[in-house]
Design a protein around this motif. Structure first.
Motif, PDB file in Angstrom:
ATOM      1  N   LYS A   6      44.311  41.767  43.364  1.00  0.00           N
ATOM      2  CA  LYS A   6      43.749  41.234  44.593  1.00  0.00           C
ATOM      3  C   LYS A   6      43.326  39.790  44.381  1.00  0.00           C
ATOM      4  CE  LYS A   6      42.233  45.640  46.314  1.00  0.00           C
ATOM      5  NZ  LYS A   6      41.115  46.466  46.758  1.00  0.00           N
ATOM      6  N   VAL A   7      43.979  38.908  45.082  1.00  0.00           N
ATOM      7  CA  VAL A   7      43.624  37.496  45.086  1.00  0.00           C
ATOM      8  C   VAL A   7      43.219  37.170  46.512  1.00  0.00           C
ATOM      9  CG1 VAL A   7      44.455  35.158  44.701  1.00  0.00           C
ATOM     10  CG2 VAL A   7      45.260  37.004  43.251  1.00  0.00           C
ATOM     11  N   ARG A   8      42.047  36.637  46.696  1.00  0.00           N
ATOM     12  CA  ARG A   8      41.523  36.474  48.048  1.00  0.00           C
ATOM     13  C   ARG A   8      41.991  35.208  48.750  1.00  0.00           C
ATOM     14  NH1 ARG A   8      38.107  40.568  49.351  1.00  0.00           N
ATOM     15  NH2 ARG A   8      37.230  41.616  47.547  1.00  0.00           N
ATOM     16  N   SER A   9      42.473  34.230  48.023  1.00  0.00           N
ATOM     17  CA  SER A   9      42.888  32.996  48.688  1.00  0.00           C
ATOM     18  C   SER A   9      44.383  33.029  48.994  1.00  0.00           C
ATOM     19  CB  SER A   9      42.574  31.779  47.815  1.00  0.00           C
ATOM     20  OG  SER A   9      43.430  31.738  46.705  1.00  0.00           O
ATOM     21  N   ARG A  10      44.731  32.431  50.097  1.00  0.00           N
ATOM     22  CA  ARG A  10      46.128  32.382  50.526  1.00  0.00           C
ATOM     23  C   ARG A  10      46.952  31.539  49.551  1.00  0.00           C
ATOM     24  NH1 ARG A  10      48.544  34.009  54.932  1.00  0.00           N
ATOM     25  NH2 ARG A  10      50.329  32.927  55.779  1.00  0.00           N
ATOM     26  N   ILE A  11      46.413  30.436  49.107  1.00  0.00           N
ATOM     27  CA  ILE A  11      47.123  29.570  48.167  1.00  0.00           C
ATOM     28  C   ILE A  11      47.327  30.294  46.839  1.00  0.00           C
ATOM     29  CG2 ILE A  11      46.952  27.433  46.847  1.00  0.00           C
ATOM     30  CD1 ILE A  11      45.522  26.219  49.277  1.00  0.00           C
ATOM     31  N   GLY A  12      46.315  31.040  46.408  1.00  0.00           N
ATOM     32  CA  GLY A  12      46.448  31.809  45.172  1.00  0.00           C
ATOM     33  C   GLY A  12      47.550  32.847  45.255  1.00  0.00           C
ATOM     34  N   ASN A  13      47.688  33.496  46.413  1.00  0.00           N
ATOM     35  CA  ASN A  13      48.754  34.475  46.597  1.00  0.00           C
ATOM     36  C   ASN A  13      50.125  33.813  46.626  1.00  0.00           C
ATOM     37  OD1 ASN A  13      47.372  36.996  46.734  1.00  0.00           O
ATOM     38  ND2 ASN A  13      46.532  36.342  48.677  1.00  0.00           N
ATOM     39  N   ILE A  14      50.203  32.652  47.236  1.00  0.00           N
ATOM     40  CA  ILE A  14      51.482  31.929  47.264  1.00  0.00           C
ATOM     41  C   ILE A  14      51.867  31.510  45.842  1.00  0.00           C
ATOM     42  CG2 ILE A  14      52.602  29.802  48.044  1.00  0.00           C
ATOM     43  CD1 ILE A  14      50.980  30.110  50.657  1.00  0.00           C
ATOM     44  N   VAL A  15      50.885  31.003  45.092  1.00  0.00           N
ATOM     45  CA  VAL A  15      51.151  30.603  43.706  1.00  0.00           C
ATOM     46  C   VAL A  15      51.576  31.808  42.875  1.00  0.00           C
ATOM     47  CG1 VAL A  15      50.035  29.757  41.602  1.00  0.00           C
ATOM     48  CG2 VAL A  15      49.693  28.561  43.758  1.00  0.00           C
ATOM     49  N   MET A  16      50.931  32.966  43.075  1.00  0.00           N
ATOM     50  CA  MET A  16      51.289  34.156  42.330  1.00  0.00           C
ATOM     51  C   MET A  16      52.717  34.607  42.664  1.00  0.00           C
ATOM     52  SD  MET A  16      49.216  37.720  41.790  1.00  0.00           S
ATOM     53  CE  MET A  16      49.119  38.144  43.506  1.00  0.00           C
ATOM     54  N   ALA A  17      53.096  34.522  43.930  1.00  0.00           N
ATOM     55  CA  ALA A  17      54.458  34.902  44.313  1.00  0.00           C
ATOM     56  C   ALA A  17      55.486  33.933  43.719  1.00  0.00           C
ATOM     57  CB  ALA A  17      54.582  34.934  45.834  1.00  0.00           C
ATOM     58  N   VAL A  65      53.213  38.859  47.710  1.00  0.00           N
ATOM     59  CA  VAL A  65      53.706  39.022  49.082  1.00  0.00           C
ATOM     60  C   VAL A  65      52.880  40.077  49.819  1.00  0.00           C
ATOM     61  CG1 VAL A  65      55.668  39.819  50.444  1.00  0.00           C
ATOM     62  CG2 VAL A  65      56.023  38.194  48.596  1.00  0.00           C
ATOM     63  N   ARG A  66      52.535  41.174  49.134  1.00  0.00           N
ATOM     64  CA  ARG A  66      51.732  42.217  49.770  1.00  0.00           C
ATOM     65  C   ARG A  66      50.363  41.675  50.163  1.00  0.00           C
ATOM     66  NH1 ARG A  66      50.286  45.925  45.857  1.00  0.00           N
ATOM     67  NH2 ARG A  66      52.471  46.326  45.525  1.00  0.00           N
ATOM     68  N   ASN A  67      49.763  40.853  49.304  1.00  0.00           N
ATOM     69  CA  ASN A  67      48.470  40.260  49.644  1.00  0.00           C
ATOM     70  C   ASN A  67      48.593  39.269  50.790  1.00  0.00           C
ATOM     71  OD1 ASN A  67      47.143  41.719  47.699  1.00  0.00           O
ATOM     72  ND2 ASN A  67      47.163  40.079  46.187  1.00  0.00           N
ATOM     73  N   LEU A  68      49.708  38.560  50.873  1.00  0.00           N
ATOM     74  CA  LEU A  68      49.905  37.621  51.983  1.00  0.00           C
ATOM     75  C   LEU A  68      50.113  38.344  53.309  1.00  0.00           C
ATOM     76  CD1 LEU A  68      52.181  34.931  50.355  1.00  0.00           C
ATOM     77  CD2 LEU A  68      49.885  34.595  51.249  1.00  0.00           C
ATOM     78  N   MET A  69      50.640  39.554  53.259  1.00  0.00           N
ATOM     79  CA  MET A  69      50.928  40.295  54.487  1.00  0.00           C
ATOM     80  C   MET A  69      49.690  41.002  55.043  1.00  0.00           C
ATOM     81  SD  MET A  69      54.474  40.196  54.808  1.00  0.00           S
ATOM     82  CE  MET A  69      54.887  41.634  55.712  1.00  0.00           C
ATOM     83  N   ARG A  70      48.606  41.030  54.294  1.00  0.00           N
ATOM     84  CA  ARG A  70      47.397  41.686  54.778  1.00  0.00           C
ATOM     85  C   ARG A  70      46.845  40.949  55.981  1.00  0.00           C
ATOM     86  NH1 ARG A  70      43.297  42.267  50.354  1.00  0.00           N
ATOM     87  NH2 ARG A  70      42.670  44.178  51.363  1.00  0.00           N
ATOM     88  N   ARG A  71      46.247  41.665  56.900  1.00  0.00           N
ATOM     89  CA  ARG A  71      45.746  41.058  58.131  1.00  0.00           C
ATOM     90  C   ARG A  71      44.561  40.134  57.887  1.00  0.00           C
ATOM     91  NH1 ARG A  71      45.382  44.696  63.248  1.00  0.00           N
ATOM     92  NH2 ARG A  71      46.676  43.126  64.207  1.00  0.00           N
ATOM     93  N   ASP A  72      43.663  40.517  56.994  1.00  0.00           N
ATOM     94  CA  ASP A  72      42.438  39.733  56.837  1.00  0.00           C
ATOM     95  C   ASP A  72      42.683  38.402  56.133  1.00  0.00           C
ATOM     96  OD1 ASP A  72      40.958  41.397  53.965  1.00  0.00           O
ATOM     97  OD2 ASP A  72      43.023  40.962  54.454  1.00  0.00           O
ATOM     98  N   ALA A  73      43.780  38.245  55.428  1.00  0.00           N
ATOM     99  CA  ALA A  73      44.050  36.969  54.760  1.00  0.00           C
ATOM    100  C   ALA A  73      44.304  35.870  55.790  1.00  0.00           C
ATOM    101  CB  ALA A  73      45.256  37.103  53.832  1.00  0.00           C
ATOM    102  N   GLY A  74      45.041  36.173  56.845  1.00  0.00           N
ATOM    103  CA  GLY A  74      45.332  35.186  57.883  1.00  0.00           C
ATOM    104  C   GLY A  74      44.121  34.846  58.719  1.00  0.00           C
TER     105      GLY A  74
END
Length: 89
Positions: A5-16, A67-76
């Protein structure tokens, strides 16, 4: 499956992106290694091949988790709230 679980959008993009780079690099090294040592395969070569396959697999898992973390509703909604949109109720 372990959820990263990475809470930041940029962190999830970097992880992907890191997951894609990791998987592509491991697959490319695997193909190059197999072509280079096709006739002389020993135990060490099999171990290296298996480890490269595992590295590629874990790269795909990183990509999938990002990608799964980016698709979560609360991230947006967090990103929208950061830019001045009202917080969702």
């Amino acid at each position: 499956m372990v959820a990263v679980k990475v809470r930041s959008r940029i962190g999830n993009i970097v992880m992907a992106v890191i997951g894609v780079l990791y998987a592509v690099a491991a697959a490319a090294v695997m193909v190059w290694y197999l072509v280079d040592t096709w006739r002389a395969i020993g135990r060490a070569d099999i171990l290296i091949s298996v480890s490269l396959l595992a590295a590629s697999f874990f790269g795909v898992l990183l990509l999938q988790s990002g990608v799964r973390n980016l698709m979560r509703r609360d991230a947006g909604t967090r990103v929208l709230h950061f830019f001045g949109a009202p917080a969702p109720r």
